[in-house]
Design a protein around this motif. Structure first.
Motif, PDB file in Angstrom:
ATOM      1  N   PRO A 188       0.823  -1.198   0.000  1.00  0.00           N
ATOM      2  CA  PRO A 188       0.000   0.000   0.000  1.00  0.00           C
ATOM      3  C   PRO A 188       0.865   1.259   0.000  1.00  0.00           C
ATOM      4  O   PRO A 188       1.924   1.281   0.639  1.00  0.00           O
ATOM      5  CB  PRO A 188      -0.811  -0.095   1.295  1.00  0.00           C
ATOM      6  N   ALA A 189       0.396   2.248  -0.715  1.00  0.00           N
ATOM      7  CA  ALA A 189       1.185   3.469  -0.861  1.00  0.00           C
ATOM      8  C   ALA A 189       0.928   4.416   0.299  1.00  0.00           C
ATOM      9  O   ALA A 189       0.278   5.437   0.141  1.00  0.00           O
ATOM     10  CB  ALA A 189       0.834   4.131  -2.185  1.00  0.00           C
ATOM     11  N   PHE A 190       1.422   4.067   1.437  1.00  0.00           N
ATOM     12  CA  PHE A 190       1.234   4.930   2.601  1.00  0.00           C
ATOM     13  C   PHE A 190       2.342   5.955   2.709  1.00  0.00           C
ATOM     14  O   PHE A 190       3.458   5.743   2.270  1.00  0.00           O
ATOM     15  CB  PHE A 190       1.233   4.100   3.879  1.00  0.00           C
ATOM     16  N   ASN A 191       2.021   7.044   3.306  1.00  0.00           N
ATOM     17  CA  ASN A 191       3.029   8.027   3.608  1.00  0.00           C
ATOM     18  C   ASN A 191       3.948   7.424   4.675  1.00  0.00           C
ATOM     19  O   ASN A 191       3.472   6.968   5.705  1.00  0.00           O
ATOM     20  CB  ASN A 191       2.319   9.267   4.150  1.00  0.00           C
ATOM     21  N   SER A 247      -6.485  11.689   8.294  1.00  0.00           N
ATOM     22  CA  SER A 247      -7.690  11.315   7.528  1.00  0.00           C
ATOM     23  C   SER A 247      -7.416  11.383   6.033  1.00  0.00           C
ATOM     24  O   SER A 247      -7.805  10.502   5.264  1.00  0.00           O
ATOM     25  CB  SER A 247      -8.848  12.252   7.843  1.00  0.00           C
ATOM     26  N   GLU A 248      -6.757  12.470   5.635  1.00  0.00           N
ATOM     27  CA  GLU A 248      -6.497  12.669   4.209  1.00  0.00           C
ATOM     28  C   GLU A 248      -5.594  11.569   3.655  1.00  0.00           C
ATOM     29  O   GLU A 248      -5.860  11.004   2.591  1.00  0.00           O
ATOM     30  CB  GLU A 248      -5.828  14.033   4.061  1.00  0.00           C
ATOM     31  N   GLU A 249      -4.516  11.249   4.395  1.00  0.00           N
ATOM     32  CA  GLU A 249      -3.595  10.204   3.951  1.00  0.00           C
ATOM     33  C   GLU A 249      -4.311   8.861   3.888  1.00  0.00           C
ATOM     34  O   GLU A 249      -4.096   8.065   2.976  1.00  0.00           O
ATOM     35  CB  GLU A 249      -2.402  10.087   4.912  1.00  0.00           C
ATOM     36  N   ILE A 250      -5.134   8.613   4.875  1.00  0.00           N
ATOM     37  CA  ILE A 250      -5.874   7.348   4.908  1.00  0.00           C
ATOM     38  C   ILE A 250      -6.780   7.241   3.684  1.00  0.00           C
ATOM     39  O   ILE A 250      -6.826   6.216   3.008  1.00  0.00           O
ATOM     40  CB  ILE A 250      -6.678   7.233   6.218  1.00  0.00           C
ATOM     41  N   ALA A 282     -15.963  11.097   3.875  1.00  0.00           N
ATOM     42  CA  ALA A 282     -16.580  10.617   2.635  1.00  0.00           C
ATOM     43  C   ALA A 282     -16.161  11.512   1.477  1.00  0.00           C
ATOM     44  O   ALA A 282     -15.840  11.033   0.385  1.00  0.00           O
ATOM     45  CB  ALA A 282     -18.100  10.600   2.771  1.00  0.00           C
ATOM     46  N   SER A 283     -16.125  12.813   1.730  1.00  0.00           N
ATOM     47  CA  SER A 283     -15.758  13.719   0.641  1.00  0.00           C
ATOM     48  C   SER A 283     -14.288  13.539   0.260  1.00  0.00           C
ATOM     49  O   SER A 283     -13.927  13.651  -0.911  1.00  0.00           O
ATOM     50  CB  SER A 283     -16.066  15.167   1.017  1.00  0.00           C
ATOM     51  N   LEU A 284     -13.448  13.224   1.256  1.00  0.00           N
ATOM     52  CA  LEU A 284     -12.029  12.994   0.944  1.00  0.00           C
ATOM     53  C   LEU A 284     -11.858  11.760   0.046  1.00  0.00           C
ATOM     54  O   LEU A 284     -10.995  11.733  -0.829  1.00  0.00           O
ATOM     55  CB  LEU A 284     -11.214  12.814   2.232  1.00  0.00           C
TER      56      LEU A 284
END
Ligand SMILES: Nc1ncnc2c1ncn2[C@@H]1O[C@H](COP(=O)(O)OP(=O)(O)O)[C@@H](O)[C@H]1O
Ligand SMILES: C=C(OP(=O)(O)O)C(=O)O
Ligand SMILES: [K+]
Ligand SMILES: [Mg+2]
Length: 580
Positions: A28-31, A470-473, A499-501
């Protein structure tokens, strides 16, 4: 018994998974800032109180596919039930997850669609948001439309949100003394006047709403109706009356917008100083708030200031309601202040009708592309509006060019498309909606088939560390969803933000967004790819998932073995699992 992988944001070594078998390596492309712990655990499905099938809307009559299918919504939802609109549920059951429509549809309601049957036909046809335009009709008329939509939602299980669009204080014609239109022929002399005239108006006379009109125009100016659908040249000024010769014939529609041009540019005199929100608009806004509309769209926004002002006004008026504010981009000033306006608003409308009257027409497509792109980067829903299927006001099939225009808006991944005259006063409102629906589905399928994942640089927009997580997830979950070809993303979100992210990433699979309040659920209606559900849930994700699985399975909306990725804004984790 199904397995789940719980990715917690704490430290741990590498781990690889793949679809279904967990054998094919996948990283997975995680930070790297957030080392991931993969906890392998199983989910126990033994929620006795939830296992019983919950009610679902029953198709009472489909009318042989010709008319409006009739759904009956059973008893009101209790805490262990899940609410989704009847149309989505039927679609999910029939076609499965993957083929659900991602692009949302907005219909302007007018004389041809205000009846309960027509409204229901639009709801069945996929209308996500009903728009009422305060330029036209009385408040009583609008109130009855709102009531009818609400009743349909309650009685038949739809979830159509309501958008109220303000008139704004730009210059426009009067209402033609009750006539539905008037034809202006080449060379005819018409009088545009600011005098208050009684109906019926004298022949070839048009009322103008702006008192300064006769003073501001000059002989030789070009007068454009509806951004150039009809053109006149000013030939004489006599007090409050302005005589004009028609140079481009066409149909004049009630309350059509007027602009005047001198030496090839738009004239912005005192009319540029008119307030964005007129006193009538404020009364309409009060009306919208008290009627509990979901969205208020503001016409001719010039800067972020007016949006901020309106927000505080709404907050002061109704502490517990959350009306979303949509800024319409339709003036030169709004293009200059685009980013600040988008930041300040809850969403944007590319109002191409008036925009095309303020900038040269050939600049509208690039402006649209830029606005759509910026909205996605800043995570605000964007609606592409006006003339998408204009010919369908009169004809049952669209032109090839119109289909290409709709496709382009879908291809740009706009959140929503809007019908105006096509659904408000056209002869084929349901057909026009069906065209939007089928073109959206076709383009969406095409890019899935061709694996055209949209690669767009999405800037960090979080304003706190927690928001960054949240954004990274969401970015990672969406990427995983594409790479693992999962069937759906699940997001548990109280405010709708998470949800919007996810929607911002425009993943290949649908996003099931579970939220606890009806108002958040309706607002999610406008966002790309989100299937909003109302569901009571707790902080306990495992419990939430079990509950959701059993409720959705009982309703036939998911089945054992479906692969889903779940995220939530309570527990900052990504879980990958097969539905047990
Ligand atoms: N509530 C209404 N009552 C009567 N006519 C309406 C109403 N809403 C829309 N219309 C008709 O549909 C047309 C297209 O709607 P819209 O694009 O929203 O307005 P406008 O043309 O003023 O920008 C309008 O010009 C008007 O003729
Ligand atoms: C959507 C628009 O606004 P209205 O229909 O209110 O003029 C437009 O100008 O494109
Ligand atoms: K309007
Ligand atoms: Mg407009």
């Amino acid at each position: 018994m199904s397995q789940s992988l719980n990715f917690l944001t704490s430290s741990s070594p590498n781990f690889t998974i793949s679809k279904h078998s967990y054998s094919k390596p996948y990283v997975p492309a995680f930070n790297p800032q957030f080392p991931i712990k993969f906890v392998r655990k199983s989910i126990v499905v033994s929620c006795s109180d939830l296992d019983s099938p919950s009610p679902s809307p029953v198709l009472v009559s489909s009318n042989g596919g010709a008319g409006v299918p009739e759904y009956k919504w059973p008893s009101p939802a209790d805490s262990s039930s899940i609410e989704v609109d009847a149309v989505t549920e039927a679609e999910l059951k029939e076609n499965g997850f993957r083929s659900t429509r991602r692009t949302k549809l907005v219909c302007t309601i007018g004389p041809t669609t205000c009846g309960p049957e027509q409204l229901e036909a639009l709801a069945v046809g996929g209308m996500n948001v009903a728009r009422i335009n305060m330029c036209h009709g009385t408040r009583e008329w609008h109130r009855s439309v709102i009531e009818r939509v609400r009743r349909l939602n309650e009685e038949k299980g739809y979830a159509v949100a309501i958008m109220m669009d303000t008139e704004g204080s730009e210059i426009h014609m009067g209402d033609l003394g009750g006539a539905s239109s008037a034809k202006a022929e080449d060379g005819e002399i018409w009088t545009f006047t600011v005098r208050a005239l009684d109906s019926p108006l004298p022949d070839r006379t048009i009322n103008v709403n702006y008192d300064g009109f006769a003073e501001d125009v000059k002989v030789g100016d070009e007068l454009l109706v509806d951004g150039g659908m009809v053109r006149f040249e000013v030939i004489e000024k006599i007090g409050p009356d302005v005589k004009c010769r028609c140079t481009d014939p066409g149909l004049l529609l009630p309350r059509a917008n007027l602009t005047f041009w001198r030496d090839g540019s738009l004239v912005r005199e005192r009319n540029a100083m008119l307030p964005t929100i007129s006193s009538k608009d404020w009364l309409d806004i009060d009306f919208g708030i008290s009627e509990g509309v979901d969205f208020i769209a503001i016409s001719f926004v010039k800067s972020a200031e007016v949006i901020n002002h309106l927000r505080s006004y709404i907050q002061a008026r109704s502490r517990d309601s959350d009306v979303s504010v949509i800024a319409k981009i339709e003036s030169i000033d709004s293009l200059k202040n685009l980013e600040e306006i988008i930041q300040a608003s809850d969403g944007i409308m590319v109002a191409r009708g008036d925009l095309g009257a303020q900038i040269p027409l050939e600049q509208v497509p690039s402006a649209q592309q830029k606005i759509v792109q910026l909205c996605r980067q800043l995570n605000k829903p964007v609606i592409v509006a006006s003339q998408l299927l204009e010919s369908m006001i009169e004809y049952p099939t669209p032109t090839r060019a119109e289909v290409a225009d709709v496709s382009e808006a879908v291809r740009q991944r706009a959140d929503a498309l809007m019908l105006s005259g096509e659904s408000a006063m056209g002869q084929f409102p349901e057909k026009a909606l069906a065209v939007l629906r089928s073109v959206s589905l076709r383009i969406e399928k095409w890019w899935r088939d061709e694996k055209r994942h949209e690669v767009m640089e999405l800037p960090d927009i979080a304003s706190s560390f927690s928001d960054s997580i949240s954004e990274e997830i969401c970015n990672s979950a969406a990427k995983m969803a594409n790479n693992l070809e999962v069937d759906a993303l699940f997001v548990y979100t109280k405010t709708g933000h998470m949800a919007s992210l996810l929607s911002r990433c425009r993943p290949d699979c649908p996003i099931f967004a579970f939220t606890t309040t009806t108002s958040v659920r309706r607002c999610l209606n406008l966002q790309w790819g989100l299937i909003p559900f109302r569901l009571g849930f707790s902080e306990d994700m495992e419990n939430n998932l079990n509950k959701t699985f059993s409720l959705l399975k009982a309703r036939g909306m998911i089945k054992s073995g479906d692969l889903v990725i779940a995220v939530s804004d309570m527990l900052q984790s990504i879980q990958v699992m097969n539905v047990p």
